[in-house]
Write a protein that holds these residues in place. Structure first.
Motif, PDB file in Angstrom:
ATOM      1  N   VAL A   1       0.840  -1.192   0.000  1.00 47.43           N
ATOM      2  CA  VAL A   1       0.000   0.000   0.000  1.00 47.43           C
ATOM      3  C   VAL A   1       0.883   1.253   0.000  1.00 47.43           C
ATOM      4  O   VAL A   1       1.809   1.369   0.784  1.00 47.43           O
ATOM      5  CB  VAL A   1      -0.915   0.014   1.236  1.00 47.43           C
ATOM      6  N   GLN A   2       0.576   2.153  -0.921  1.00 49.84           N
ATOM      7  CA  GLN A   2       1.269   3.446  -0.955  1.00 49.84           C
ATOM      8  C   GLN A   2       0.256   4.562  -1.118  1.00 49.84           C
ATOM      9  O   GLN A   2      -0.676   4.443  -1.919  1.00 49.84           O
ATOM     10  CB  GLN A   2       2.268   3.501  -2.104  1.00 49.84           C
ATOM     11  N   LEU A   3       0.460   5.621  -0.356  1.00 46.55           N
ATOM     12  CA  LEU A   3      -0.367   6.827  -0.441  1.00 46.55           C
ATOM     13  C   LEU A   3       0.585   8.010  -0.577  1.00 46.55           C
ATOM     14  O   LEU A   3       1.446   8.205   0.279  1.00 46.55           O
ATOM     15  CB  LEU A   3      -1.217   6.983   0.821  1.00 46.55           C
ATOM     16  N   VAL A   4       0.426   8.781  -1.636  1.00 53.90           N
ATOM     17  CA  VAL A   4       1.338   9.884  -1.908  1.00 53.90           C
ATOM     18  C   VAL A   4       0.540  11.174  -2.061  1.00 53.90           C
ATOM     19  O   VAL A   4      -0.204  11.344  -3.034  1.00 53.90           O
ATOM     20  CB  VAL A   4       2.171   9.622  -3.167  1.00 53.90           C
ATOM     21  N   GLU A   5       0.710  12.067  -1.094  1.00 49.79           N
ATOM     22  CA  GLU A   5       0.004  13.332  -1.121  1.00 49.79           C
ATOM     23  C   GLU A   5       0.779  14.371  -1.927  1.00 49.79           C
ATOM     24  O   GLU A   5       2.017  14.316  -2.012  1.00 49.79           O
ATOM     25  CB  GLU A   5      -0.205  13.893   0.295  1.00 49.79           C
ATOM     26  N   SER A   6       0.048  15.326  -2.480  1.00 52.13           N
ATOM     27  CA  SER A   6       0.661  16.445  -3.181  1.00 52.13           C
ATOM     28  C   SER A   6      -0.305  17.626  -3.159  1.00 52.13           C
ATOM     29  O   SER A   6      -1.475  17.474  -2.806  1.00 52.13           O
ATOM     30  CB  SER A   6       1.006  16.075  -4.623  1.00 52.13           C
TER      31      SER A   6
ATOM     32  N   ARG B   1      -6.086  22.779  -3.598  1.00 55.42           N
ATOM     33  CA  ARG B   1      -6.577  21.408  -3.762  1.00 55.42           C
ATOM     34  C   ARG B   1      -5.444  20.433  -3.507  1.00 55.42           C
ATOM     35  O   ARG B   1      -4.412  20.480  -4.189  1.00 55.42           O
ATOM     36  CB  ARG B   1      -7.173  21.170  -5.139  1.00 55.42           C
ATOM     37  N   LEU B   2      -5.681  19.544  -2.564  1.00 54.55           N
ATOM     38  CA  LEU B   2      -4.730  18.487  -2.260  1.00 54.55           C
ATOM     39  C   LEU B   2      -5.144  17.218  -2.995  1.00 54.55           C
ATOM     40  O   LEU B   2      -6.336  16.961  -3.193  1.00 54.55           O
ATOM     41  CB  LEU B   2      -4.669  18.216  -0.763  1.00 54.55           C
ATOM     42  N   SER B   3      -4.141  16.421  -3.359  1.00 55.06           N
ATOM     43  CA  SER B   3      -4.376  15.133  -4.008  1.00 55.06           C
ATOM     44  C   SER B   3      -3.650  14.039  -3.244  1.00 55.06           C
ATOM     45  O   SER B   3      -2.598  14.289  -2.645  1.00 55.06           O
ATOM     46  CB  SER B   3      -3.869  15.152  -5.449  1.00 55.06           C
ATOM     47  N   CYS B   4      -4.210  12.845  -3.302  1.00 55.92           N
ATOM     48  CA  CYS B   4      -3.559  11.666  -2.721  1.00 55.92           C
ATOM     49  C   CYS B   4      -3.690  10.530  -3.716  1.00 55.92           C
ATOM     50  O   CYS B   4      -4.788  10.046  -3.976  1.00 55.92           O
ATOM     51  CB  CYS B   4      -4.206  11.298  -1.396  1.00 55.92           C
ATOM     52  N   ALA B   5      -2.557  10.139  -4.280  1.00 58.47           N
ATOM     53  CA  ALA B   5      -2.525   9.045  -5.236  1.00 58.47           C
ATOM     54  C   ALA B   5      -2.267   7.741  -4.493  1.00 58.47           C
ATOM     55  O   ALA B   5      -1.294   7.631  -3.743  1.00 58.47           O
ATOM     56  CB  ALA B   5      -1.435   9.293  -6.268  1.00 58.47           C
ATOM     57  N   ALA B   6      -3.143   6.763  -4.714  1.00 53.83           N
ATOM     58  CA  ALA B   6      -3.059   5.492  -4.002  1.00 53.83           C
ATOM     59  C   ALA B   6      -2.643   4.363  -4.937  1.00 53.83           C
ATOM     60  O   ALA B   6      -2.961   4.390  -6.137  1.00 53.83           O
ATOM     61  CB  ALA B   6      -4.413   5.172  -3.374  1.00 53.83           C
TER      62      ALA B   6
ATOM     63  N   PHE C   1     -14.381  22.940   3.105  1.00 54.45           N
ATOM     64  CA  PHE C   1     -13.604  21.898   2.443  1.00 54.45           C
ATOM     65  C   PHE C   1     -14.557  20.882   1.795  1.00 54.45           C
ATOM     66  O   PHE C   1     -15.640  20.609   2.323  1.00 54.45           O
ATOM     67  CB  PHE C   1     -12.719  21.159   3.441  1.00 54.45           C
ATOM     68  N   THR C   2     -14.104  20.300   0.684  1.00 54.40           N
ATOM     69  CA  THR C   2     -14.866  19.254   0.010  1.00 54.40           C
ATOM     70  C   THR C   2     -13.942  18.098  -0.329  1.00 54.40           C
ATOM     71  O   THR C   2     -12.909  18.300  -0.979  1.00 54.40           O
ATOM     72  CB  THR C   2     -15.518  19.778  -1.274  1.00 54.40           C
ATOM     73  N   ILE C   3     -14.321  16.910   0.110  1.00 55.02           N
ATOM     74  CA  ILE C   3     -13.565  15.714  -0.242  1.00 55.02           C
ATOM     75  C   ILE C   3     -14.229  15.056  -1.441  1.00 55.02           C
ATOM     76  O   ILE C   3     -15.458  15.026  -1.554  1.00 55.02           O
ATOM     77  CB  ILE C   3     -13.465  14.737   0.955  1.00 55.02           C
ATOM     78  N   SER C   4     -13.414  14.548  -2.344  1.00 59.27           N
ATOM     79  CA  SER C   4     -13.937  13.847  -3.511  1.00 59.27           C
ATOM     80  C   SER C   4     -12.929  12.781  -3.918  1.00 59.27           C
ATOM     81  O   SER C   4     -11.828  12.717  -3.359  1.00 59.27           O
ATOM     82  CB  SER C   4     -14.186  14.816  -4.666  1.00 59.27           C
ATOM     83  N   ARG C   5     -13.309  11.936  -4.868  1.00 63.91           N
ATOM     84  CA  ARG C   5     -12.409  10.887  -5.320  1.00 63.91           C
ATOM     85  C   ARG C   5     -12.669  10.577  -6.771  1.00 63.91           C
ATOM     86  O   ARG C   5     -13.780  10.775  -7.282  1.00 63.91           O
ATOM     87  CB  ARG C   5     -12.569   9.639  -4.463  1.00 63.91           C
TER      88      ARG C   5
ATOM     89  N   ASN D   1      -7.517   6.349  -9.055  1.00 60.11           N
ATOM     90  CA  ASN D   1      -7.029   5.937  -7.728  1.00 60.11           C
ATOM     91  C   ASN D   1      -6.565   7.140  -6.911  1.00 60.11           C
ATOM     92  O   ASN D   1      -5.488   7.096  -6.265  1.00 60.11           O
ATOM     93  CB  ASN D   1      -5.884   4.928  -7.851  1.00 60.11           C
ATOM     94  N   THR D   2      -7.346   8.175  -6.929  1.00 59.78           N
ATOM     95  CA  THR D   2      -6.949   9.419  -6.285  1.00 59.78           C
ATOM     96  C   THR D   2      -8.102   9.998  -5.463  1.00 59.78           C
ATOM     97  O   THR D   2      -9.251   9.985  -5.907  1.00 59.78           O
ATOM     98  CB  THR D   2      -6.492  10.453  -7.324  1.00 59.78           C
ATOM     99  N   VAL D   3      -7.754  10.498  -4.291  1.00 58.20           N
ATOM    100  CA  VAL D   3      -8.714  11.218  -3.459  1.00 58.20           C
ATOM    101  C   VAL D   3      -8.228  12.659  -3.341  1.00 58.20           C
ATOM    102  O   VAL D   3      -7.022  12.915  -3.290  1.00 58.20           O
ATOM    103  CB  VAL D   3      -8.879  10.550  -2.074  1.00 58.20           C
ATOM    104  N   TYR D   4      -9.184  13.581  -3.313  1.00 64.49           N
ATOM    105  CA  TYR D   4      -8.862  15.006  -3.308  1.00 64.49           C
ATOM    106  C   TYR D   4      -9.442  15.691  -2.080  1.00 64.49           C
ATOM    107  O   TYR D   4     -10.415  15.221  -1.483  1.00 64.49           O
ATOM    108  CB  TYR D   4      -9.454  15.683  -4.553  1.00 64.49           C
ATOM    109  N   LEU D   5      -8.847  16.816  -1.741  1.00 67.55           N
ATOM    110  CA  LEU D   5      -9.406  17.682  -0.713  1.00 67.55           C
ATOM    111  C   LEU D   5      -9.366  19.108  -1.246  1.00 67.55           C
ATOM    112  O   LEU D   5      -8.283  19.697  -1.385  1.00 67.55           O
ATOM    113  CB  LEU D   5      -8.625  17.589   0.595  1.00 67.55           C
ATOM    114  N   GLN D   6     -10.532  19.628  -1.602  1.00 64.76           N
ATOM    115  CA  GLN D   6     -10.641  21.008  -2.062  1.00 64.76           C
ATOM    116  C   GLN D   6     -10.833  21.895  -0.836  1.00 64.76           C
ATOM    117  O   GLN D   6     -11.793  21.727  -0.079  1.00 64.76           O
ATOM    118  CB  GLN D   6     -11.824  21.168  -3.013  1.00 64.76           C
TER     119      GLN D   6
END
Length: 119
Positions: free
Chosen positions: A2-7, A19-24, A68-72, A77-82
């Motif tokens: 499992v890898q989670l990489v935020e940016s 906007r934050l992103s997390c690639a899984a 804030f708004t969370i979406s995916r 394979n990415t989750v976002y945080l606006q």
């Protein structure tokens, strides 16, 4: 594995947006709840938002609800945080987490991305 990489972390002015992103990777993303935590200097890590696998259900901390708004995107394979209308109190390292349910975080964390809100 499992890898989670935020940016997406950056310096932003109060009232601004980010906007934050997390690639899984390493697991079947579309079947898991996902979410975000944050940790400010000198404070404990705190829950920010979570989202169900089907997008249908979301949960937010009171401090960010309405801003804030969370979406995916299950295809990416990415989750976002606006993050909108940010405040200085939003300054923290933001971490992605693979949740066990909408309310229960799991054991996998990303390395974090720094968000600084300052004028």
């Amino acid at each position: 594995q499992v890898q989670l990489v935020e940016s997406g972390g950056d310096l932003v002015q109060p009232g601004g947006s980010l906007r934050l992103s997390c690639a899984a990777s390493g697991f079947i993303f579309s079947t898991y709840f996902m979410g975000w935590f944050r940790q400010a200097p000198g404070k404990e890590r705190e829950f920010v938002a979570s989202i169900s696998p089907s997008f249908r259900n979301t949960n937010y901390a009171a401090s960010v609800k309405g801003r804030f708004t969370i979406s995916r995107d299950n295809a990416k394979n990415t989750v976002y945080l606006q993050m909108n209308s940010v405040k200085t109190d939003d300054t923290a390292i933001y971490y992605c987490n693979r949740f066990r349910s909408l309310d229960v975080p799991g054991d996998y964390w990303g390395q974090g991305t720094q968000v600084t809100v300052a004028s």
